[in-house]
Design an enzyme around this catalytic site. Structure first.
Site, PDB file in Angstrom:
ATOM      1  N   ASP A 159      50.580  65.457  -1.844  1.00 16.78           N
ATOM      2  CA  ASP A 159      49.084  65.340  -1.240  1.00 16.78           C
ATOM      3  C   ASP A 159      48.057  64.849  -2.219  1.00 16.78           C
ATOM      4  O   ASP A 159      47.201  63.973  -1.750  1.00 16.78           O
ATOM      5  CB  ASP A 159      48.834  66.593  -0.643  1.00 16.78           C
ATOM      6  CG  ASP A 159      49.982  67.319   0.043  1.00 16.78           C
ATOM      7  OD1 ASP A 159      50.256  66.782   0.974  1.00 16.78           O
ATOM      8  OD2 ASP A 159      50.336  68.139  -0.414  1.00 16.78           O
ATOM      9  N   HIS A 187      50.350  73.265   1.842  1.00 12.05           N
ATOM     10  CA  HIS A 187      51.093  71.889   1.859  1.00 12.05           C
ATOM     11  C   HIS A 187      51.459  71.750   3.527  1.00 12.05           C
ATOM     12  O   HIS A 187      52.667  71.926   4.026  1.00 12.05           O
ATOM     13  CB  HIS A 187      52.266  71.733   1.146  1.00 12.05           C
ATOM     14  CG  HIS A 187      53.079  70.352   1.475  1.00 12.05           C
ATOM     15  ND1 HIS A 187      52.501  69.075   1.060  1.00 12.05           N
ATOM     16  CD2 HIS A 187      54.253  70.184   1.875  1.00 12.05           C
ATOM     17  CE1 HIS A 187      53.438  68.247   1.602  1.00 12.05           C
ATOM     18  NE2 HIS A 187      54.360  68.769   1.979  1.00 12.05           N
TER      19      HIS A 187
END
Ligand code: NAD
Ligand code: LMR
Length: 327
Positions: A159, A187
């Site tokens: 990410d 996440h």
């Protein structure tokens, strides 16, 4: 000459595994002077494919690779290992959220946590990649009571890297021009990619882009990028995931670059008001194999609400796996 280190990779015959093991063998993760022994762990039904990976590792003639162990036995896979990279787990498919995998994958991380506790080297460091990664790290660590919880982490580096990539693209700069990116939280869709502390060529990122762009375009794009890759490929990210694994482990062990930090999901110790007992992505600085959460960053009301939403989701995930949290 340095002593060889032992690195365990689970799910090594899977998509990420196949993109990862050759990069590790080439020295990309721990440097071109660090010999290594790979211990590759799979399930019995994947042993034939794993044998193929083993053959290709031999055929790669990697000078740093001293030995390769192929096994479906966690006791052998984690024996005396210094670094355990837990990839092996079911991936999501189109239309699913990562937390939909929670009960399918929880048992894997409970079993592997116990095996790491029993068999790994005293200095073992563990990265959990299999989804939902934050909660799986919690499960693995809870099942390894003899190992300090700070030796466990979950991967939000993909990410973080996605956020760097999109910000560089928008500002016509290079990712190497950007410092102090942060991804907070889970996440998952509730993650919060935060550019408020970011600098691009030494100037605040918010001098380069508007807050509206960040809120309306950037944040949702990073939050949904995993699903967009699945939609496009029919499979979840593998090459970018393996690049992020290399980045995560290298920076954790060899240190983060000066004046910069990276995002890692680590045990929440109360920093930024997040309850203990969750794995939460924070900005961290690493030195000699230890991380420290960057403290005292100012959070506005918008940011505080984003952190709270991710904390709430992690709390709900934790409640779903409570029965896996006892060794
Ligand atoms: P994959 O299905 O291609 O490979 C998974 C492999 O794990 C398979 O070979 C399977 O046999 C093996 N496996 C399953 N259970 C195992 C066990 N108990 N022990 C050892 N091996 C086992 O999946 P993939 O694309 O490689 O993804 C693996 C996991 O990583 C998924 O859960 C996926 O959602 C996750 N993922 C996480 C991130 C992240 O940023 N955290 C990024 C990408 C993928
Ligand atoms: C990703 O972010 O690409 C992975 O977590 C895979 C997924 O399910 O999105």
């Amino acid at each position: 000459m340095k002593q060889p280190i032992k690195i365990t990779i689970t799910g090594a015959a899977g998509h990420i595994g196949y993109a990862l093991v050759f990069r590790v063998a080439s020295g990309e993760m721990f440097g071109s002077d660090q010999p290594l022994i790979l211990r590759l762990l799979e399930v019995p039904s994947a042993l034939s494919a794993l044998n193929g990976v083993g053959m290709e590792l031999e055929d790669g003639a990697f000078p740093l690779l001293y030995d390769v162990v192929l096994t479906d036995d966690p006791a052998i896979g984690f024996r005396e290992t210094n670094y355990a990279i837990l990839v092996g787990a079911k991936p999501r498919t189109k239309g699913m959220e990562r937390k939909d995998l929670i009960l399918d994958n929880a048992g894997i991380f409970a079993q592997q946590g116990r095996a790491i506790n029993e068999h790994a080297a005293e200095d073992v460091r563990v990265l959990v990649v299999g989804n939902p990664a934050n909660t799986n790290a919690l499960i693995a660590s809870a099942n390894a009571p003899d190992i300090p919880i700070t030796r466990f982490s979950a991967m939000t580096r993909l990410d973080h890297n996605r956020a760097l990539g999109q910000l560089a693209k928008k500002t016509n700069t290079l990712v190497s021009h950007i410092q102090r990116m942060t991804v907070w939280g889970n996440h998952s869709l509730t993650q919060y990619p935060d550019i408020r502390h970011c600098r691009i060529q030494g100037k605040p990122a918010l001098d380069w882009v508007t807050r509206d762009w960040a809120i309306d375009h950037f944040i949702p794009k990073i939050q949904r990028r995993g699903a967009a890759v699945i939609e496009a490929r029919g499979l979840s990210s593998a090459a970018s995931a393996s690049a992020a694994i290399v980045d995560h482990m290298r920076d954790w062990v060899l240190g983060t670059p000066p004046k910069d930090w990276v995002s890692m999901a680590v045990h929440a110790d109360g920093s930024y008001g997040i309850r203990e007992g969750l794995f939460f992505s924070y900005p961290v600085i690493c030195r000699e194999g230890d991380y420290a959460i960057v403290q005292d960053l100012e959070l506005d009301a918008f940011s505080k609400a984003r952190l709270a939403a991710s904390e709430q989701e992690l709390q709900e995930e934790r409640a779903m796996v409570e029965r896996f949290l006892r060794p």
